[in-house]
Scaffold this motif. Structure first.
Motif, PDB file in Angstrom:
ATOM      1  N   UNK A 160       0.802  -1.226   0.000  1.00 57.42           N
ATOM      2  CA  UNK A 160       0.000   0.000   0.000  1.00 57.42           C
ATOM      3  C   UNK A 160       0.836   1.279   0.000  1.00 57.42           C
ATOM      4  N   UNK A 161       1.974   1.260   0.640  1.00 52.14           N
ATOM      5  CA  UNK A 161       2.796   2.472   0.683  1.00 52.14           C
ATOM      6  C   UNK A 161       3.217   2.889  -0.720  1.00 52.14           C
ATOM      7  N   UNK A 162       3.647   1.914  -1.521  1.00 47.73           N
ATOM      8  CA  UNK A 162       4.084   2.253  -2.873  1.00 47.73           C
ATOM      9  C   UNK A 162       2.918   2.742  -3.715  1.00 47.73           C
ATOM     10  N   UNK A 163       1.747   2.111  -3.559  1.00 49.57           N
ATOM     11  CA  UNK A 163       0.582   2.570  -4.332  1.00 49.57           C
ATOM     12  C   UNK A 163       0.135   3.952  -3.890  1.00 49.57           C
ATOM     13  N   UNK A 164       0.239   4.232  -2.589  1.00 51.56           N
ATOM     14  CA  UNK A 164      -0.077   5.578  -2.116  1.00 51.56           C
ATOM     15  C   UNK A 164       0.924   6.589  -2.650  1.00 51.56           C
ATOM     16  N   UNK A 165       2.162   6.142  -2.868  1.00 45.01           N
ATOM     17  CA  UNK A 165       3.148   7.020  -3.494  1.00 45.01           C
ATOM     18  C   UNK A 165       2.754   7.378  -4.910  1.00 45.01           C
ATOM     19  N   UNK A 166       2.246   6.384  -5.651  1.00 50.07           N
ATOM     20  CA  UNK A 166       1.736   6.654  -7.001  1.00 50.07           C
ATOM     21  C   UNK A 166       0.624   7.698  -6.946  1.00 50.07           C
ATOM     22  N   UNK A 341       5.411  12.321  -2.152  1.00 48.03           N
ATOM     23  CA  UNK A 341       5.279  11.004  -2.791  1.00 48.03           C
ATOM     24  C   UNK A 341       6.558  10.189  -2.783  1.00 48.03           C
ATOM     25  N   UNK A 342       7.705  10.868  -2.789  1.00 54.96           N
ATOM     26  CA  UNK A 342       8.968  10.133  -2.759  1.00 54.96           C
ATOM     27  C   UNK A 342       9.087   9.332  -1.466  1.00 54.96           C
ATOM     28  N   UNK A 343       8.841   9.991  -0.336  1.00 54.95           N
ATOM     29  CA  UNK A 343       8.957   9.296   0.948  1.00 54.95           C
ATOM     30  C   UNK A 343       7.788   8.353   1.187  1.00 54.95           C
ATOM     31  N   UNK A 344       6.583   8.746   0.720  1.00 55.83           N
ATOM     32  CA  UNK A 344       5.412   7.884   0.919  1.00 55.83           C
ATOM     33  C   UNK A 344       5.606   6.533   0.238  1.00 55.83           C
ATOM     34  N   UNK A 345       6.161   6.558  -0.978  1.00 59.01           N
ATOM     35  CA  UNK A 345       6.337   5.317  -1.726  1.00 59.01           C
ATOM     36  C   UNK A 345       7.367   4.392  -1.092  1.00 59.01           C
ATOM     37  N   UNK A 396       9.016  14.593   5.195  1.00 56.56           N
ATOM     38  CA  UNK A 396       8.594  14.109   6.508  1.00 56.56           C
ATOM     39  C   UNK A 396       7.134  13.713   6.542  1.00 56.56           C
ATOM     40  N   UNK A 397       6.272  14.545   5.963  1.00 55.43           N
ATOM     41  CA  UNK A 397       4.838  14.257   5.983  1.00 55.43           C
ATOM     42  C   UNK A 397       4.499  12.989   5.205  1.00 55.43           C
ATOM     43  N   UNK A 398       5.273  12.690   4.155  1.00 57.95           N
ATOM     44  CA  UNK A 398       5.047  11.448   3.423  1.00 57.95           C
ATOM     45  C   UNK A 398       5.279  10.221   4.283  1.00 57.95           C
ATOM     46  N   UNK A 399       6.197  10.336   5.258  1.00 58.96           N
ATOM     47  CA  UNK A 399       6.459   9.235   6.193  1.00 58.96           C
ATOM     48  C   UNK A 399       5.453   9.212   7.338  1.00 58.96           C
ATOM     49  N   UNK A 400       4.603  10.226   7.389  1.00 62.77           N
ATOM     50  CA  UNK A 400       3.597  10.315   8.454  1.00 62.77           C
ATOM     51  C   UNK A 400       2.212   9.928   7.935  1.00 62.77           C
ATOM     52  N   UNK A 401       1.758  10.652   6.921  1.00 60.30           N
ATOM     53  CA  UNK A 401       0.379  10.493   6.468  1.00 60.30           C
ATOM     54  C   UNK A 401       0.096   9.090   5.952  1.00 60.30           C
ATOM     55  N   UNK A 402       0.988   8.551   5.137  1.00 57.60           N
ATOM     56  CA  UNK A 402       0.747   7.234   4.548  1.00 57.60           C
ATOM     57  C   UNK A 402       0.794   6.100   5.574  1.00 57.60           C
ATOM     58  N   UNK A 403       1.837   5.973   6.391  1.00 54.68           N
ATOM     59  CA  UNK A 403       1.856   4.875   7.365  1.00 54.68           C
ATOM     60  C   UNK A 403       0.729   4.943   8.397  1.00 54.68           C
ATOM     61  N   UNK A 404       0.381   6.150   8.856  1.00 51.61           N
ATOM     62  CA  UNK A 404      -0.685   6.234   9.860  1.00 51.61           C
ATOM     63  C   UNK A 404      -2.032   5.843   9.266  1.00 51.61           C
ATOM     64  N   UNK A 405      -2.294   6.264   8.028  1.00 47.97           N
ATOM     65  CA  UNK A 405      -3.541   5.877   7.383  1.00 47.97           C
ATOM     66  C   UNK A 405      -3.586   4.371   7.143  1.00 47.97           C
ATOM     67  N   UNK A 406      -2.481   3.803   6.667  1.00 49.05           N
ATOM     68  CA  UNK A 406      -2.437   2.366   6.408  1.00 49.05           C
ATOM     69  C   UNK A 406      -2.585   1.576   7.707  1.00 49.05           C
ATOM     70  N   UNK A 407      -1.986   2.062   8.778  1.00 53.19           N
ATOM     71  CA  UNK A 407      -2.117   1.394  10.078  1.00 53.19           C
ATOM     72  C   UNK A 407      -3.576   1.367  10.519  1.00 53.19           C
TER      73      UNK A 407
END
Length: 513
Positions: A160-166, A341-345, A396-407
């Motif tokens: 999911x992290x990579x798809x959220x990066x897309x 998106x770079x960090x989110x992916x 920084x926000x890419x490492x926050x928003x995506x993992x917290x939502x996926x969790x």
């Protein structure tokens, strides 16, 4: 006994159906556009682009719109009514998606957005344009949560992290393309084309969703919580309206402001009582008592506030303090959407190894350091330093928003996933609305004490004060991150598509009893 008149279709498990008609629940790690789920991913990105492009294309066309339609004092409502309609509709759409499935909800959202765009293009005065923007907002309220929820349904926790990066990359592209298109249409054609340009994208996105994404459904009876939906919508409308317009359209101490807050709060209490009695509540209150959900919602509020603080004040700060052109100033703040998106992916690599909480805390610390750098460098304004700071915050926000939502998504079964996703996104909207109010009050007070808006030094001082407030918000959000429980990806109970897909079916299939 359920009311037969409220019979609805409910999804047992969301799956991807290829154009050949063969059902696929993929356990492959293959991602990207050429994979079996690639057409769905493209459809989700197209759907997201509708909202992302619209959010960036309008601002540059406002002068042309006002020159044509008039209504200079009303034009802020073009943004406020859209945000309001989008925010208040998200919880209702989220519950519907957990009841009738994701596909019909996202198609309705795209349809509303399409109709709203066409009507906006034919608006005859500012009042009619504002009404049509509300219709667009109602469409956006369905599209954004559904794209994220569908991605959670068809991809594993690790994927999911990579798809959220897309999906997040769509916002990065739109932050550059949107203002450019808005300026081109306004200068060389007509501002009406900023709405008409949505037509082919809406049709293409809806067509791809219809053709490539299907859900396995079963019939069961539902008791739709109409009373809860109506009361929640009115309550949220009053509260968000009070936040958006307080200190702008009316004073904070005025009867309009006090009355909106008071009535909205009372209606929220009434909503709580209704939900306790509802057979199928629009927003199950027990969901909001779980530590992980509460923590991620608080983080969402902080993310929304930080975003609006930078995107609202960085362009004006650079234009007034360095003489940068609007395009250059816009590109500087666009660095934020490039880092995201770079960090989110890549965040999946981290949370699969060290867990969701440490990943989010790392991101929050990075975002805080970026905000601190922005505040420190604002004393000696420089476009490159500002852009670099925004890039760090976005990273920084890419490492926050995506993992917290996926969790949050991974911690609940299918029939709660859309509600949890919608709640998280709604909280981000709340953070943006509250941030607009607080940062606006700070900026106005500082600017007034330094000589007013005509003074570039005053605008710089006001912006610097806002950047300091963003640092404070980021620090508070770090504290919210500490509230997250220690959850590793392999420990979550409900992971959507997984290697143990049969177990997931057993967990998520709703009872027909």
């Amino acid at each position: 006994m359920p009311d037969p008149g409220n019979e609805r279709r409910s999804c047992a498990l969301s799956i991807f159906v290829a154009p050949t008609g063969r059902s696929i629940v993929s356990t492959s790690s293959t991602l990207g556009f050429r994979s079996e789920r690639g057409p769905v991913l493209i459809a989700l990105m197209l759907s997201t682009s509708l909202i992302a492009l619209d959010s960036t294309i309008l601002a540059t066309a406002v002068p042309s719109i006002v020159a044509d339609l008039g209504g200079l004092t009303q034009f802020p409502w073009l943004f406020s009514v859209y945000l309001l309609a989008q925010a208040v509709s998200v919880p209702v759409y989220a519950k519907l998606a957990d009841t009738v499935g994701r596909k019909p909800v996202i198609l309705v959202g795209i349809g509303l957005f399409l109709i709203g765009s066409i009507l906006c293009g034919f608006a005859w005065d500012m009042g009619s344009l504002i009404v049509m923007r509300a219709l667009q907002g109602l469409g956006a309220g369905a599209v954004l949560p559904m794209t994220t929820t569908i991605a959670a349904d068809i991809y594993t926790v690790a994927e999911r992290a990579k798809t959220q990066g897309y999906i997040a990359s769509v916002w990065a592209v739109s932050s550059v393309v949107g203002p450019t298109l808005g300026g081109v249409f306004s200068q060389f054609a007509s501002w009406r084309w900023i709405f008409f340009v949505n037509i082919p994208f809406c049709l293409l996105a809806a067509g791809m969703i219809w053709r490539t994404y299907h859900e396995s459904v079963e019939r069961r009876r539902h008791r739709i919580d109409y009373a809860g939906a109506a009361v929640l919508t009115v309550a949220l409308t009053l509260l968000i309206l009070a936040v958006l317009e307080g200190g702008q359209a009316w004073a904070w101490s005025s009867w309009q402001s006090v009355g909106s807050f008071a009535l909205g709060a009372v209606l929220l209490l009434v909503f709580g009582l209704i939900e306790r009695q509802a057979a199928e509540p629009i927003l199950p209150l027990e969901v909001l008592t779980r530590r992980l959900i509460v923590a991620t919602c608080l983080i969402g509020i902080g993310v929304g506030a930080v975003l609006v603080g930078l995107t609202s004040y960085v362009p004006t700060f650079l234009e007034r303090s360095t003489g940068a052109t609007p395009i250059v100033a816009g590109l500087a703040v666009a660095a934020l959407t490039i880092g995201w998106p770079i960090s989110a992916s890549q965040s999946g690599r981290l949370y699969m190894r060290i867990g969701f909480r440490p990943t989010a805390l790392i991101g929050l610390v990075i975002a805080t350091l970026g905000a601190l750098a922005l505040w420190l460098t604002s004393a000696t304004p420089n476009v490159w330093a500002t852009a670099a700071s925004c890039l760090v915050v976005g990273f920084g926000l890419g490492l926050v928003a995506t993992p917290t939502l996926i969790a949050a998504q991974a911690s609940v079964p299918w029939n709660e996933r859309a509600v949890v996703t919608g709640t998280n996104m709604f909280m981000r909207s709340v953070g943006s609305a509250v941030g607009v109010a607080i940062f606006g009050a700070i900026a106005n007070a500082v600017i007034a004490s330094h000589g007013g808006e005509a003074s570039s030094e005053a605008v710089q001082a006001g912006s610097t004060a806002v950047f300091l407030a963003v640092v404070v918000v980021a620090l508070v959000t770090v504290a919210a991150g500490l509230l997250m429980p220690h959850t590793r990806a392999e420990d979550v109970a409900h992971g959507g598509s997984s290697d143990a897909e049969s177990a997931d079916v057993a967990q998520t299939e709703p009872s027909t009893a």
